[in-house]
Scaffold this active site. Structure first.
Site, PDB file in Angstrom:
ATOM      1  N   THR A 132       0.849  -1.198   0.036  1.00 30.48           N
ATOM      2  CA  THR A 132      -0.043   0.018  -0.061  1.00 30.48           C
ATOM      3  C   THR A 132       0.764   1.106   0.008  1.00 30.48           C
ATOM      4  OG1 THR A 132      -0.266  -0.263   2.349  1.00 30.48           O
ATOM      5  CG2 THR A 132      -2.163  -0.797   0.995  1.00 30.48           C
ATOM      6  N   LYS A 146       5.247  -8.652   3.361  1.00 31.21           N
ATOM      7  CA  LYS A 146       3.851  -8.232   3.461  1.00 31.21           C
ATOM      8  C   LYS A 146       2.982  -9.140   2.595  1.00 31.21           C
ATOM      9  CE  LYS A 146       1.312  -4.172   3.502  1.00 31.21           C
ATOM     10  NZ  LYS A 146       1.126  -2.713   4.102  1.00 31.21           N
ATOM     11  N   GLU A 193       4.936  -5.039  16.894  1.00 31.32           N
ATOM     12  CA  GLU A 193       4.512  -3.865  16.159  1.00 31.32           C
ATOM     13  C   GLU A 193       3.198  -3.582  16.421  1.00 31.32           C
ATOM     14  OE1 GLU A 193       4.209  -5.378  12.110  1.00 31.32           O
ATOM     15  OE2 GLU A 193       3.114  -7.139  12.482  1.00 31.32           O
TER      16      GLU A 193
HETATM   17  C1  LIG Z   1       0.917  -5.119  10.617  1.00 38.24           C
HETATM   18  C2  LIG Z   1       1.794  -4.023   9.860  1.00 38.24           C
HETATM   19  N1  LIG Z   1       2.869  -3.614  10.415  1.00 38.24           N
HETATM   20  C3  LIG Z   1       3.675  -2.680   9.678  1.00 38.24           C
HETATM   21  C4  LIG Z   1       2.961  -1.977   8.594  1.00 38.24           C
HETATM   22  C5  LIG Z   1       3.970  -0.697   8.020  1.00 38.24           C
HETATM   23  O1  LIG Z   1       4.399  -1.244   6.743  1.00 38.24           O
HETATM   24  P1  LIG Z   1       4.401   0.261   5.771  1.00 38.24           P
HETATM   25  O2  LIG Z   1       5.426   1.120   6.605  1.00 38.24           O
HETATM   26  O3  LIG Z   1       5.216  -0.440   4.578  1.00 38.24           O
HETATM   27  O4  LIG Z   1       3.198   0.855   5.525  1.00 38.24           O
HETATM   28  C6  LIG Z   1       2.009  -2.089   8.245  1.00 38.24           C
HETATM   29  C7  LIG Z   1       1.270  -1.523   6.995  1.00 38.24           C
HETATM   30  O5  LIG Z   1       0.192  -1.364   6.851  1.00 38.24           O
HETATM   31  C8  LIG Z   1       1.092  -3.107   8.968  1.00 38.24           C
HETATM   32  O6  LIG Z   1      -0.140  -3.396   8.420  1.00 38.24           O
END
Ligand SMILES: Cc1ncc(COP(=O)(O)O)c(C=O)c1O
Length: 266
Positions: free
Chosen positions: A27, A137, A170
């Protein structure tokens, strides 16, 4: 929305993204016409495909499709699945990946999240430890779905997620940075979690400022030592944590000068 280049929202029920969560997604924030960190997103997408042994899409095609759909302020979502197969898990040699590029409105978050900070809870749902999938992801996000369903009140913006070994990893949708003893630390994601693009950008920024963050396991028992904290992702940017609430635990945090500088930088 484009699926394999065609303007449609309809996908086969045999797609392995639906059958098994067999795929990855990105995203990407677009603000005032600028696509944020596109190169880093495309690199993570390639890395996720390599991890799952899915043939990655041609980057030129992806970029062309993004340009076809882009709005001045939007979220571009790219999903790559292994494509169709029969019912079983066996990967069919001829399976052809599915490429979905879609454009969504940028979500509007309460302005005070950014200015006054957020309240987070400690989630009961735990993240499994799976080193083979940690960091990427991928499309299996059931832990995040269950964790996000744990609360329904708007005063809580996000929830902290622990793994099954009591490490902070996280939040339900963001990465986490904590200041402990005047040092930024962020969880090591070798067992669980998504290695976020915003986390990567913050890590680079801190290193460039001469104050590199330490990446390590952070036990939940260290929470009382935390002086300041923030969460981050590509869409919402950085939000500092003002309060952590839990049934046996409550902690208020302030903004220290290092955090103020970071919030201003992003
Ligand atoms: C579970 C989770 N951790 C971390 C992130 C952070 O990812 P990014 O910085 O690539 O958006 C996301 C983003 O949607 C997420 O869903």
């Amino acid at each position: 929305m484009l699926i394999n280049g065609q303007a449609t929202k309809t996908l086969s029920a045999l797609d392995r993204g639906l059958q098994f969560g067999d795929g990855i997604f990105e995203t990407i924030a677009v603000k005032d016409g600028h696509i944020a960190a596109l190169d880093l997103h495309l690199q993570r997408l390639q890395h996720g495909c390599a991890t799952l042994r899915i043939t990655p899409p041609d980057t030129t095609i992806l970029q062309r499709e993004i340009q076809q759909l882009i709005q001045p302020n939007c979220v571009i979502k790219i999903t790559i699945t292994r494509g169709n197969s029969q019912r079983g898990y066996t990967v069919e040699a001829q399976s052809k990946p599915t490429r979905i590029v879609a454009c969504f409105p940028l979500p509007i978050f309460p302005a005070h999240y950014r200015t006054a900070g957020i309240t987070v809870r400690l989630c009961e749902t735990r993240l499994a430890r799976q080193p083979q999938l940690a960091g990427i992801k991928h499309l299996n996000r059931l832990e995040n779905v269950l964790a996000r369903a744990e609360w329904h009140t708007a005063d809580i913006a996000d929830g902290l997620l622990l793994d099954t070994a009591d490490n902070l990893i996280e939040t339900t949708a963001r990465n986490l940075f904590l200041a402990i003893n005047h040092q930024w630390v962020t969880p090591d994601l070798r067992h669980a979690g998504i290695a976020g693009i915003m986390r990567q950008r913050v890590l680079t920024h801190l290193a460039e400022q001469g104050t590199p963050a330490v990446i390590r396991d952070i036990a939940v028992s260290e929470l009382p030592q935390v002086d300041a904290a923030f969460v981050c992702n590509s869409i919402s940017g950085l939000w500092h944590i003002r309060r952590i609430v839990d049934k046996n635990y409550g902690k208020s945090l302030s903004i220290n000068p290092a955090l103020r500088a970071l919030l201003n930088a992003f």
